[in-house]
Write a protein that holds these residues in place. Structure first.
Motif, PDB file in Angstrom:
ATOM      1  N   UNK A   1      61.973  44.827  52.594  1.00  0.00           N
ATOM      2  CA  UNK A   1      62.154  43.613  53.334  1.00  0.00           C
ATOM      3  C   UNK A   1      62.346  42.414  52.411  1.00  0.00           C
ATOM      4  N   UNK A   2      62.554  41.291  53.031  1.00  0.00           N
ATOM      5  CA  UNK A   2      62.876  40.081  52.285  1.00  0.00           C
ATOM      6  C   UNK A   2      61.745  39.590  51.394  1.00  0.00           C
ATOM      7  N   UNK A   3      60.506  39.666  51.862  1.00  0.00           N
ATOM      8  CA  UNK A   3      59.397  39.207  51.015  1.00  0.00           C
ATOM      9  C   UNK A   3      59.225  40.108  49.793  1.00  0.00           C
ATOM     10  N   UNK A   4      59.349  41.410  49.998  1.00  0.00           N
ATOM     11  CA  UNK A   4      59.265  42.340  48.857  1.00  0.00           C
ATOM     12  C   UNK A   4      60.415  42.092  47.879  1.00  0.00           C
ATOM     13  N   UNK A  31      60.415  36.577  56.546  1.00  0.00           N
ATOM     14  CA  UNK A  31      58.984  36.680  56.331  1.00  0.00           C
ATOM     15  C   UNK A  31      58.429  38.056  56.613  1.00  0.00           C
ATOM     16  N   UNK A  32      57.150  38.085  56.873  1.00  0.00           N
ATOM     17  CA  UNK A  32      56.435  39.333  57.102  1.00  0.00           C
ATOM     18  C   UNK A  32      56.591  39.824  58.531  1.00  0.00           C
ATOM     19  N   UNK A  33      57.775  40.281  58.876  1.00  0.00           N
ATOM     20  CA  UNK A  33      58.061  40.709  60.241  1.00  0.00           C
ATOM     21  C   UNK A  33      57.172  41.828  60.740  1.00  0.00           C
ATOM     22  N   UNK A  34      56.742  42.690  59.857  1.00  0.00           N
ATOM     23  CA  UNK A  34      55.904  43.808  60.283  1.00  0.00           C
ATOM     24  C   UNK A  34      54.591  43.320  60.881  1.00  0.00           C
ATOM     25  N   UNK A  35      54.131  42.166  60.437  1.00  0.00           N
ATOM     26  CA  UNK A  35      52.868  41.641  60.945  1.00  0.00           C
ATOM     27  C   UNK A  35      52.983  41.111  62.371  1.00  0.00           C
ATOM     28  N   UNK A  36      54.205  40.929  62.846  1.00  0.00           N
ATOM     29  CA  UNK A  36      54.417  40.480  64.228  1.00  0.00           C
ATOM     30  C   UNK A  36      53.956  41.521  65.241  1.00  0.00           C
ATOM     31  N   UNK A  37      53.725  42.734  64.784  1.00  0.00           N
ATOM     32  CA  UNK A  37      53.251  43.800  65.675  1.00  0.00           C
ATOM     33  C   UNK A  37      51.728  43.768  65.839  1.00  0.00           C
ATOM     34  N   UNK A  38      51.053  42.948  65.046  1.00  0.00           N
ATOM     35  CA  UNK A  38      49.592  42.871  65.101  1.00  0.00           C
ATOM     36  C   UNK A  38      49.126  41.979  66.257  1.00  0.00           C
ATOM     37  N   UNK A  39      47.918  42.201  66.743  1.00  0.00           N
ATOM     38  CA  UNK A  39      47.402  41.382  67.849  1.00  0.00           C
ATOM     39  C   UNK A  39      47.263  39.905  67.490  1.00  0.00           C
ATOM     40  N   UNK A  40      47.187  39.582  66.218  1.00  0.00           N
ATOM     41  CA  UNK A  40      47.071  38.191  65.797  1.00  0.00           C
ATOM     42  C   UNK A  40      48.251  37.354  66.284  1.00  0.00           C
ATOM     43  N   UNK A  41      49.397  38.009  66.464  1.00  0.00           N
ATOM     44  CA  UNK A  41      50.609  37.289  66.898  1.00  0.00           C
ATOM     45  C   UNK A  41      50.352  36.541  68.202  1.00  0.00           C
ATOM     46  N   UNK A  42      49.658  37.189  69.141  1.00  0.00           N
ATOM     47  CA  UNK A  42      49.358  36.552  70.414  1.00  0.00           C
ATOM     48  C   UNK A  42      48.014  35.811  70.376  1.00  0.00           C
ATOM     49  N   UNK A  44      46.482  34.090  67.879  1.00  0.00           N
ATOM     50  CA  UNK A  44      46.491  32.779  67.217  1.00  0.00           C
ATOM     51  C   UNK A  44      47.932  32.342  66.922  1.00  0.00           C
ATOM     52  N   UNK A  45      48.737  32.159  67.945  1.00  0.00           N
ATOM     53  CA  UNK A  45      50.156  31.860  67.719  1.00  0.00           C
ATOM     54  C   UNK A  45      50.406  30.581  66.923  1.00  0.00           C
ATOM     55  N   UNK A  46      49.503  29.618  67.005  1.00  0.00           N
ATOM     56  CA  UNK A  46      49.696  28.364  66.277  1.00  0.00           C
ATOM     57  C   UNK A  46      49.469  28.505  64.772  1.00  0.00           C
ATOM     58  N   UNK A  47      48.772  29.536  64.350  1.00  0.00           N
ATOM     59  CA  UNK A  47      48.502  29.744  62.923  1.00  0.00           C
ATOM     60  C   UNK A  47      49.151  31.009  62.369  1.00  0.00           C
ATOM     61  N   UNK A  48      49.768  31.770  63.237  1.00  0.00           N
ATOM     62  CA  UNK A  48      50.297  33.069  62.831  1.00  0.00           C
ATOM     63  C   UNK A  48      51.303  32.963  61.678  1.00  0.00           C
ATOM     64  N   UNK A  49      52.308  32.107  61.826  1.00  0.00           N
ATOM     65  CA  UNK A  49      53.339  32.036  60.794  1.00  0.00           C
ATOM     66  C   UNK A  49      52.783  31.661  59.430  1.00  0.00           C
ATOM     67  N   UNK A  50      51.900  30.704  59.398  1.00  0.00           N
ATOM     68  CA  UNK A  50      51.355  30.270  58.108  1.00  0.00           C
ATOM     69  C   UNK A  50      50.544  31.370  57.432  1.00  0.00           C
ATOM     70  N   UNK A  51      49.830  32.177  58.212  1.00  0.00           N
ATOM     71  CA  UNK A  51      48.947  33.182  57.628  1.00  0.00           C
ATOM     72  C   UNK A  51      49.582  34.557  57.482  1.00  0.00           C
ATOM     73  N   UNK A  52      50.430  34.954  58.434  1.00  0.00           N
ATOM     74  CA  UNK A  52      50.987  36.307  58.395  1.00  0.00           C
ATOM     75  C   UNK A  52      52.511  36.334  58.384  1.00  0.00           C
ATOM     76  N   UNK A  53      53.125  35.468  59.145  1.00  0.00           N
ATOM     77  CA  UNK A  53      54.580  35.481  59.227  1.00  0.00           C
ATOM     78  C   UNK A  53      55.247  35.064  57.936  1.00  0.00           C
ATOM     79  N   UNK A  54      54.658  34.119  57.242  1.00  0.00           N
ATOM     80  CA  UNK A  54      55.091  33.599  55.944  1.00  0.00           C
ATOM     81  C   UNK A  54      56.610  33.423  55.813  1.00  0.00           C
ATOM     82  N   UNK A  99      67.640  39.737  60.794  1.00  0.00           N
ATOM     83  CA  UNK A  99      67.062  40.092  62.087  1.00  0.00           C
ATOM     84  C   UNK A  99      66.099  38.993  62.518  1.00  0.00           C
ATOM     85  N   UNK A 100      65.691  39.063  63.780  1.00  0.00           N
ATOM     86  CA  UNK A 100      64.732  38.094  64.307  1.00  0.00           C
ATOM     87  C   UNK A 100      63.430  38.831  64.604  1.00  0.00           C
TER      88      UNK A 100
END
Length: 127
Positions: A1-4, A31-42, A44-54, A99-100
């Protein structure tokens, strides 16, 4: 992926230096698209990108050009042709498939639902 890819981009240097032939298909979901499958996505949506989506916002063609390699963005229409052309050429090609993240999660959900239904039908037919 792009981050790697961004983490290891200097690994392209020896490919150019030693004239190696390599074709990379790079999935870029910003960013870390694979992390979008984690429950954190729903959860803590306001903090998700900064911590996992990157999301990185880097134009990856510049990282590729830094190492004197070819770069192309794959379009939805002719991915196989572009890949075949790159494989036939000497040197290094990086083919970027954009991809999105949210769409990817939705598409995976559809595939999993269809696969689950197919397994259920197959099990019912053999019961």
């Amino acid at each position: 992926g792009d981050l790697s890819f961004l983490q290891e981009v200097n690994g392209l240097w020896p490919a150019h230096r030693y004239g190696l032939n390599l074709t990379i298909v790079l999935v870029n979901n910003q960013g870390g698209g694979i992390f979008s499958f984690l429950p954190q996505r729903q959860a803590i949506p306001d903090r998700f990108d900064a911590w996992w989506g990157t999301p990185h916002g880097v134009d990856l063609r510049h990282a590729v050009a830094l190492h004197h390699c070819r770069h192309a963005v794959l379009d939805a229409g002719d991915q196989h042709g572009a890949i075949a052309d790159a494989l036939a050429r000497p040197g290094l090609d990086v083919l970027e498939l954009c991809t999105e993240r949210d769409r990817n999660v939705t598409q995976h959900g559809i595939v999993w639902a269809r696969a689950t239904e197919a397994v259920r039908e197959a099990l019912a037919a053999h019961a």
